[in-house]
Write a protein that holds these residues in place. Structure first.
Motif, PDB file in Angstrom:
ATOM      1  N   VAL A   1      -8.129  16.717  -4.624  1.00  0.00           N
ATOM      2  CA  VAL A   1      -7.288  15.853  -5.475  1.00  0.00           C
ATOM      3  C   VAL A   1      -5.887  15.787  -4.884  1.00  0.00           C
ATOM      4  N   ASP A   2      -5.256  14.624  -5.037  1.00  0.00           N
ATOM      5  CA  ASP A   2      -3.889  14.428  -4.531  1.00  0.00           C
ATOM      6  C   ASP A   2      -3.148  13.514  -5.511  1.00  0.00           C
ATOM      7  N   PRO A   3      -2.874  14.036  -6.730  1.00  0.00           N
ATOM      8  CA  PRO A   3      -2.332  13.170  -7.787  1.00  0.00           C
ATOM      9  C   PRO A   3      -0.845  12.866  -7.605  1.00  0.00           C
ATOM     10  N   PRO A   4      -0.328  11.864  -8.345  1.00  0.00           N
ATOM     11  CA  PRO A   4       1.116  11.632  -8.359  1.00  0.00           C
ATOM     12  C   PRO A   4       1.853  12.790  -9.043  1.00  0.00           C
ATOM     13  N   ARG A   5       3.170  12.687  -9.181  1.00  0.00           N
ATOM     14  CA  ARG A   5       3.984  13.809  -9.649  1.00  0.00           C
ATOM     15  C   ARG A   5       3.533  14.403 -10.984  1.00  0.00           C
TER      16      ARG A   5
ATOM     17  N   ALA B   1     -10.185  12.456  -4.957  1.00  0.00           N
ATOM     18  CA  ALA B   1      -9.605  11.736  -6.100  1.00  0.00           C
ATOM     19  C   ALA B   1      -8.155  11.394  -5.800  1.00  0.00           C
ATOM     20  N   TYR B   2      -7.716  10.228  -6.289  1.00  0.00           N
ATOM     21  CA  TYR B   2      -6.372   9.694  -6.009  1.00  0.00           C
ATOM     22  C   TYR B   2      -6.284   9.398  -4.499  1.00  0.00           C
ATOM     23  N   CYS B   3      -7.235   8.628  -4.001  1.00  0.00           N
ATOM     24  CA  CYS B   3      -7.400   8.554  -2.538  1.00  0.00           C
ATOM     25  C   CYS B   3      -6.504   7.532  -1.852  1.00  0.00           C
ATOM     26  N   GLY B   4      -5.774   6.668  -2.615  1.00  0.00           N
ATOM     27  CA  GLY B   4      -4.901   5.688  -1.967  1.00  0.00           C
ATOM     28  C   GLY B   4      -5.704   4.796  -1.032  1.00  0.00           C
TER      29      GLY B   4
ATOM     30  N   VAL C   1     -12.807   1.806  -7.491  1.00  0.00           N
ATOM     31  CA  VAL C   1     -11.559   1.564  -8.222  1.00  0.00           C
ATOM     32  C   VAL C   1     -11.716   2.111  -9.629  1.00  0.00           C
ATOM     33  N   GLY C   2     -10.724   2.849 -10.096  1.00  0.00           N
ATOM     34  CA  GLY C   2     -10.767   3.301 -11.483  1.00  0.00           C
ATOM     35  C   GLY C   2      -9.867   4.493 -11.692  1.00  0.00           C
ATOM     36  N   GLU C   3      -9.761   4.898 -12.966  1.00  0.00           N
ATOM     37  CA  GLU C   3      -8.984   6.095 -13.285  1.00  0.00           C
ATOM     38  C   GLU C   3      -9.871   7.303 -13.010  1.00  0.00           C
ATOM     39  N   ALA C   4      -9.370   8.223 -12.209  1.00  0.00           N
ATOM     40  CA  ALA C   4     -10.166   9.403 -11.852  1.00  0.00           C
ATOM     41  C   ALA C   4     -10.660  10.113 -13.111  1.00  0.00           C
ATOM     42  N   GLU C   5      -9.797  10.166 -14.150  1.00  0.00           N
ATOM     43  CA  GLU C   5     -10.165  10.925 -15.357  1.00  0.00           C
ATOM     44  C   GLU C   5     -11.283  10.250 -16.155  1.00  0.00           C
TER      45      GLU C   5
ATOM     46  N   THR D   1      -6.827   7.717   3.191  1.00  0.00           N
ATOM     47  CA  THR D   1      -6.360   8.543   4.305  1.00  0.00           C
ATOM     48  C   THR D   1      -7.091   9.890   4.374  1.00  0.00           C
ATOM     49  N   ILE D   2      -7.015  10.661   3.286  1.00  0.00           N
ATOM     50  CA  ILE D   2      -7.657  11.982   3.316  1.00  0.00           C
ATOM     51  C   ILE D   2      -9.180  11.811   3.392  1.00  0.00           C
ATOM     52  N   SER D   3      -9.707  10.830   2.639  1.00  0.00           N
ATOM     53  CA  SER D   3     -11.175  10.632   2.607  1.00  0.00           C
ATOM     54  C   SER D   3     -11.735  10.458   4.013  1.00  0.00           C
TER      55      SER D   3
ATOM     56  N   VAL E   1     -11.839   7.840  -5.000  1.00  0.00           N
ATOM     57  CA  VAL E   1     -11.526   7.090  -6.219  1.00  0.00           C
ATOM     58  C   VAL E   1     -10.015   6.928  -6.358  1.00  0.00           C
ATOM     59  N   GLU E   2      -9.624   5.729  -6.803  1.00  0.00           N
ATOM     60  CA  GLU E   2      -8.197   5.357  -6.807  1.00  0.00           C
ATOM     61  C   GLU E   2      -8.013   4.224  -7.823  1.00  0.00           C
ATOM     62  N   ILE E   3      -6.866   4.220  -8.503  1.00  0.00           N
ATOM     63  CA  ILE E   3      -6.643   3.265  -9.590  1.00  0.00           C
ATOM     64  C   ILE E   3      -6.196   1.877  -9.099  1.00  0.00           C
ATOM     65  N   VAL E   4      -5.571   1.808  -7.925  1.00  0.00           N
ATOM     66  CA  VAL E   4      -5.020   0.531  -7.445  1.00  0.00           C
ATOM     67  C   VAL E   4      -6.077  -0.214  -6.604  1.00  0.00           C
ATOM     68  N   ALA E   5      -6.521  -1.375  -7.116  1.00  0.00           N
ATOM     69  CA  ALA E   5      -7.612  -2.100  -6.454  1.00  0.00           C
ATOM     70  C   ALA E   5      -7.292  -2.489  -4.998  1.00  0.00           C
TER      71      ALA E   5
ATOM     72  N   SER F   1       0.830  -1.221   0.000  1.00  0.00           N
ATOM     73  CA  SER F   1       0.000   0.000   0.000  1.00  0.00           C
ATOM     74  C   SER F   1       0.852   1.255   0.000  1.00  0.00           C
ATOM     75  N   PHE F   2       0.349   2.280  -0.708  1.00  0.00           N
ATOM     76  CA  PHE F   2       0.961   3.605  -0.597  1.00  0.00           C
ATOM     77  C   PHE F   2       0.558   4.185   0.752  1.00  0.00           C
ATOM     78  N   TYR F   3       1.519   4.682   1.480  1.00  0.00           N
ATOM     79  CA  TYR F   3       1.219   5.371   2.734  1.00  0.00           C
ATOM     80  C   TYR F   3       2.257   6.477   2.870  1.00  0.00           C
ATOM     81  N   GLN F   4       1.789   7.680   3.217  1.00  0.00           N
ATOM     82  CA  GLN F   4       2.712   8.822   3.305  1.00  0.00           C
ATOM     83  C   GLN F   4       3.911   8.472   4.187  1.00  0.00           C
ATOM     84  N   VAL F   5       5.119   8.920   3.787  1.00  0.00           N
ATOM     85  CA  VAL F   5       6.327   8.471   4.497  1.00  0.00           C
ATOM     86  C   VAL F   5       6.648   9.298   5.739  1.00  0.00           C
TER      87      VAL F   5
ATOM     88  N   LEU G   1      -0.458  18.384   6.992  1.00  0.00           N
ATOM     89  CA  LEU G   1      -0.961  18.541   5.621  1.00  0.00           C
ATOM     90  C   LEU G   1      -2.467  18.305   5.554  1.00  0.00           C
ATOM     91  N   TYR G   2      -2.917  17.214   6.165  1.00  0.00           N
ATOM     92  CA  TYR G   2      -4.340  16.875   6.125  1.00  0.00           C
ATOM     93  C   TYR G   2      -5.162  17.894   6.914  1.00  0.00           C
ATOM     94  N   ASP G   3      -4.635  18.370   8.047  1.00  0.00           N
ATOM     95  CA  ASP G   3      -5.364  19.401   8.805  1.00  0.00           C
ATOM     96  C   ASP G   3      -5.579  20.642   7.944  1.00  0.00           C
TER      97      ASP G   3
HETATM   98  N1  SAH Z   1      -4.271  10.646  -1.083  1.00  0.00           N
HETATM   99  C1  SAH Z   1      -3.490   9.487  -0.748  1.00  0.00           C
HETATM  100  C2  SAH Z   1      -2.626   8.951  -1.884  1.00  0.00           C
HETATM  101  C3  SAH Z   1      -1.882   9.958  -2.720  1.00  0.00           C
HETATM  102  S1  SAH Z   1      -0.676   9.248  -3.798  1.00  0.00           S
HETATM  103  C4  SAH Z   1      -2.659   9.747   0.492  1.00  0.00           C
HETATM  104  O1  SAH Z   1      -2.493  10.885   0.933  1.00  0.00           O
HETATM  105  O2  SAH Z   1      -2.154   8.781   1.078  1.00  0.00           O
HETATM  106  C5  SAH Z   1      -1.463   9.244  -5.359  1.00  0.00           C
HETATM  107  C6  SAH Z   1      -2.403   8.075  -5.569  1.00  0.00           C
HETATM  108  O3  SAH Z   1      -2.964   8.207  -6.869  1.00  0.00           O
HETATM  109  C7  SAH Z   1      -1.735   6.695  -5.552  1.00  0.00           C
HETATM  110  O4  SAH Z   1      -2.412   5.891  -4.610  1.00  0.00           O
HETATM  111  C8  SAH Z   1      -1.947   6.167  -6.981  1.00  0.00           C
HETATM  112  O5  SAH Z   1      -2.158   4.774  -7.036  1.00  0.00           O
HETATM  113  C9  SAH Z   1      -3.177   6.920  -7.426  1.00  0.00           C
HETATM  114  N2  SAH Z   1      -3.365   7.111  -8.893  1.00  0.00           N
HETATM  115  C10 SAH Z   1      -2.430   7.274  -9.856  1.00  0.00           C
HETATM  116  N3  SAH Z   1      -2.994   7.510 -11.049  1.00  0.00           N
HETATM  117  C11 SAH Z   1      -4.347   7.503 -10.854  1.00  0.00           C
HETATM  118  C12 SAH Z   1      -5.478   7.720 -11.714  1.00  0.00           C
HETATM  119  N4  SAH Z   1      -5.321   7.975 -13.019  1.00  0.00           N
HETATM  120  N5  SAH Z   1      -6.708   7.673 -11.175  1.00  0.00           N
HETATM  121  C13 SAH Z   1      -6.888   7.425  -9.834  1.00  0.00           C
HETATM  122  N6  SAH Z   1      -5.842   7.215  -8.983  1.00  0.00           N
HETATM  123  C14 SAH Z   1      -4.595   7.252  -9.475  1.00  0.00           C
END
Ligand code: SAH
Length: 458
Positions: free
Chosen positions: A385-389, A316-319, A363-367, A322-324, A337-341, A285-289, A297-299
């Motif tokens: 929203v909290d997308p990857p880089r 969106a991109y909820c991992g 589960v799904g692509e946010a877009e 955590t934030i939800s 919503v999050e892409i990784v089942a 699982s992704f978990y903030q380091v 950040l969440y506050d």
């Molecule tokens: N909000 C969470 C995770 C943020 S990391 C937290 O704070 O812990 C970004 C997340 O986006 C990852 O879990 C990744 O799997 C997910 N992700 C990447 N591309 C995505 C997409 N197209 N649609 C939905 N989720 C996606």
């Protein structure tokens, strides 16, 4: 354009006036910039010119003649070899100032949002030993012993190191323990060059509020030799270890974990808490380091969301949710919503664990899901929203604009894509109110931001 004022290999004296976003010193000769790692603004030093290009040069700092008051002795022995940290030679205050300026500059240059308030970076009281997760490769040292260490900058050479100063001490001790045990049983490290050997990586994650520790040993081979003895010895050294896991990765790849995961001892997850919320975290699982800063950040995200209790919120991109789950405490309903089942499985379990009934996860692509929700008539009051880089997909941004929420809270680990996306949202009728950077990664060049956008009322 005139010729560069320096030649390769010559040594010059230079005064530094600025820092790049990566933390390199910048000095100029008649307007021609030289970028020099480990040099600080206000310093004068001797620089050997390493690379000359038409518009800039790169130099190596060979001597500091006038040191800045912001210069500190990097406490880590392998700081200049390792690719992990970039800012240990500067005071923590300067690190925070530099990150704020980086965000301001990026907002201005990429987002044309120079007028938006970028607040001072929220730092840590103690910016060391913060990382709750380490993933480190095994290698062979010169005398044939087993070593563990990060890769040298821009390479796959493994540095022999005992401890990492930004890691939680439990993680350092666990790595050291497993290395010692494996060494005792003569288990060979994996070798990338000919895909031979056994031990590839070790991953350790510590729940900093619970003290739970998970260790994952990743091998190329299906079998972990001396498995039972290893488990027993880990438990002897760490009586409170919660989870000992074996993962097999037999592919030639940079991806650390493979498909096959077996729990050798204990649970298949560890627990951690952020604020009042508990999270189960599995090996993949992704978990903030940096949980201390994650709370801040969440506050801030929650404060920007300004929930009164009647709102429908999308995260969106909820991992793993955590934030939800933070938002759900103050909203009518949250849709994550999050892409990784498997992350969504964790999110659902985490909602149950905390008796939160008003959060749903998909589960799904946010877009893809957003335009569908929008077509169904879903009108959220707030979107987080909290997308990857790489930032948000344009289809997602457009769907957000069409959904017309009152507020958007954008959490980002990359100021450049944040500024790009804020510009699109601004052009779509939202106004960026403020940006709060949070230092999730002290000693490194990374910076996290949370920003608030408000729908413009016409
Ligand atoms: N909000 C969470 C995770 C943020 S990391 C937290 O704070 O812990 C970004 C997340 O986006 C990852 O879990 C990744 O799997 C997910 N992700 C990447 N591309 C995505 C997409 N197209 N649609 C939905 N989720 C996606």
């Amino acid at each position: 354009m005139s010729k560069p004022p320096v030649k390769k290999n010559e040594t010059i004296e230079l005064t530094f006036e600025d820092l790049t976003h990566e933390g390199n010193g910048v000095g100029k000769l008649n307007g021609y910039p030289l970028f020099v790692p480990y040099a600080l603004p206000g310093e004068t030093g001797k620089v050997k010119v390493i690379k000359v290009k038409k518009n800039f040069a790169i130099g190596k700092l060979v001597d500091v003649q006038e040191a800045s008051e912001q210069r500190v002795d990097p406490p880590c022995d392998v700081y200049t070899q390792c690719g992990g940290c970039q800012l240990q030679h500067m005071s923590y205050d300067l690190q925070l100032q530099m990150k704020q300026k980086q965000v301001q500059d990026t907002m201005h240059k990429i987002g044309h949002l120079g007028h938006v308030a970028v607040h001072p970076v929220i730092g840590m009281d103690d910016p060391w030993n913060y990382r709750n997760k380490v993933q480190i490769p095994f290698g062979e040292s010169k005398n044939g012993n087993l070593k563990t260490g990060f890769y040298r900058k821009r390479s796959h050479d493994i540095i022999d190191m005992d401890t990492c100063m930004i890691q939680d001490e439990h993680n350092n001790r666990m790595v050291e323990t497993v290395r010692r045990i494996a060494e005792k049983y003569g288990i060979k490290p994996y070798r990338e060059s000919d895909h031979s050997g056994i031990l590839r990586h070790i991953m350790v994650r510590t729940g900093q509020t619970t003290g739970d520790i998970m260790v994952v040993i990743i091998t190329k081979t299906r079998k972990l030799p001396h498995q039972e003895a290893i488990v027993q010895e880990i438990r002897q050294t760490f009586p409170d270890v919660k989870s000992i896991v074996h993962n097999v990765n037999n592919k030639r790849t940079n991806v650390i974990m493979g498909e096959r995961t077996t729990v050798l001892w204990g649970d298949e997850y560890i627990m951690d808490t952020i604020g009042d919320i508990k999270f189960n975290i599995s090996p993949k699982s992704f978990y903030q380091v940096n949980p201390t800063q994650t709370k801040k950040l969440y506050d801030q995200a929650l404060q920007y969301a300004n929930l009164q209790g009647h709102e429908t919120v999308i995260d969106a991109y909820c991992g793993i949710g955590t934030i939800s789950l933070f938002l759900a405490q103050q909203a009518k309903k949250v849709l994550g919503v999050e892409i990784v089942a498997p992350a969504i499985d964790d999110a659902k379990k985490n909602a149950k664990l905390n008796n939160i009934a008003n959060a749903e996860f998909y589960v799904g692509e946010a877009e893809k899901i957003f335009p569908w929700w929008q077509a169904q008539g879903l009108r959220p009051d707030v979107i987080v929203v909290d997308p990857p880089r790489k930032g948000c997909d344009e289809a997602l941004l457009n769907a957000m604009i069409d959904m017309q929420p009152e507020r958007i809270v954008y959490v980002s680990c990359n100021p450049s894509t944040l500024a790009r996306d804020l510009r699109i949202l601004e052009d779509g009728g939202f106004e960026t109110k403020e940006v709060q950077p949070v230092d999730m990664f002290p000693q490194t060049g990374h910076v996290e931001c949370v920003s608030l956008l408000q729908r413009e009322t016409i």
